[in-house]
Motif scaffolding. Structure first.
Motif, short mmCIF file in Angstrom:
data_model
loop_
_atom_site.label_atom_id
_atom_site.label_comp_id
_atom_site.label_asym_id
_atom_site.label_seq_id
_atom_site.Cartn_x
_atom_site.Cartn_y
_atom_site.Cartn_z
N ASN A 140 8.37 -23.20 13.28
CA ASN A 140 8.52 -24.54 12.74
C ASN A 140 9.70 -24.48 11.78
O ASN A 140 9.54 -24.18 10.60
CB ASN A 140 7.24 -24.99 12.03
N GLY A 141 10.89 -24.69 12.30
CA GLY A 141 12.10 -24.49 11.51
C GLY A 141 12.25 -23.01 11.20
O GLY A 141 12.19 -22.17 12.09
N ASP A 142 12.37 -22.68 9.91
CA ASP A 142 12.50 -21.29 9.49
C ASP A 142 11.15 -20.59 9.34
O ASP A 142 11.10 -19.38 9.12
CB ASP A 142 13.25 -21.21 8.15
N GLU A 143 10.07 -21.35 9.42
CA GLU A 143 8.73 -20.78 9.24
C GLU A 143 8.22 -20.19 10.55
O GLU A 143 8.34 -20.81 11.61
CB GLU A 143 7.77 -21.86 8.75
N VAL A 144 7.64 -18.99 10.47
CA VAL A 144 7.02 -18.36 11.63
C VAL A 144 5.50 -18.55 11.48
O VAL A 144 4.93 -18.26 10.42
CB VAL A 144 7.37 -16.87 11.74
N ILE A 145 4.88 -19.07 12.53
CA ILE A 145 3.45 -19.35 12.50
C ILE A 145 2.75 -18.41 13.48
O ILE A 145 3.02 -18.43 14.67
CB ILE A 145 3.16 -20.82 12.86
N PHE A 146 1.87 -17.59 12.93
CA PHE A 146 1.08 -16.66 13.73
C PHE A 146 -0.29 -17.29 13.93
O PHE A 146 -0.88 -17.83 12.98
CB PHE A 146 0.94 -15.32 13.01
N VAL A 147 -0.80 -17.24 15.16
CA VAL A 147 -2.06 -17.91 15.47
C VAL A 147 -3.02 -16.92 16.11
O VAL A 147 -2.72 -16.32 17.15
CB VAL A 147 -1.84 -19.11 16.43
N ASP A 173 9.44 -17.12 5.74
CA ASP A 173 8.31 -18.02 5.49
C ASP A 173 7.31 -17.85 6.62
O ASP A 173 7.66 -17.92 7.81
CB ASP A 173 8.78 -19.48 5.44
N VAL A 174 6.04 -17.64 6.26
CA VAL A 174 5.01 -17.30 7.23
C VAL A 174 3.75 -18.11 6.98
O VAL A 174 3.41 -18.42 5.84
CB VAL A 174 4.65 -15.79 7.11
N ARG A 175 3.07 -18.42 8.06
CA ARG A 175 1.74 -19.00 7.99
C ARG A 175 0.91 -18.33 9.07
O ARG A 175 1.38 -18.10 10.18
CB ARG A 175 1.84 -20.51 8.26
#
Length: 132
Positions: A61-68, A109-111
């Motif tokens: 999501n843009g510069d954010e990496v989202i791990f699921v 940036d991470v979520r």
């Protein structure tokens, strides 16, 4: 004297149940990937494997990496109960390994989300599920 091995009925039931769970898990991952893509978060990796474990889905999501991490069970509560402290530790280790290949490394940036899928196919996403 050679003989043919015929699995007992219990083993066959366990095997069939395991195969059904495997396919249900993959279907849940595909549904969650469609969910994220539907809200504008492209999935850039599925079942990314590092030396410490595997991440089900990785989105950007843009510069954010989202791990699921995707969990499937009859109910959302049951699905959530399947995550263990050891699994969470492996997820963090694997996230760190993935981030090692990112331009900003551990400063990215991470979520980390937990996506719960119930037996009816309903998806509940807990954003930043493991933030302390």
């Amino acid at each position: 004297m050679p003989f043919d091995f015929v699995p007992d009925p219990v083993r066959r039931r366990r095997s069939a149940r395991g195969l059904a769970n495997y396919h249900a898990g993959h279907a849940a991952e595909a549904a969650v990937a469609r969910h994220y893509e539907g809200i504008g978060i492209p999935i850039c990796a599925r079942n990314w494997r590092g030396s410490g474990g595997e991440i089900d889905l990785i989105g950007r999501n843009g510069d954010e990496v989202i791990f699921v991490e995707v969990k499937y069970s009859r109910t959302h509560d049951l699905a959530a109960s399947h995550i263990t402290p050891a699994q969470i530790a492996r997820i963090f280790t694997t996230v760190d390994e993935f981030l090692g290949g990112e331009p900003r490394g551990l400063l990215t940036d991470v979520r980390i989300d937990l996506a719960l899928v119930d037996g009816m196919g309903r998806i509940e996403v807990v954003e930043n599920a493991f933030a302390g």
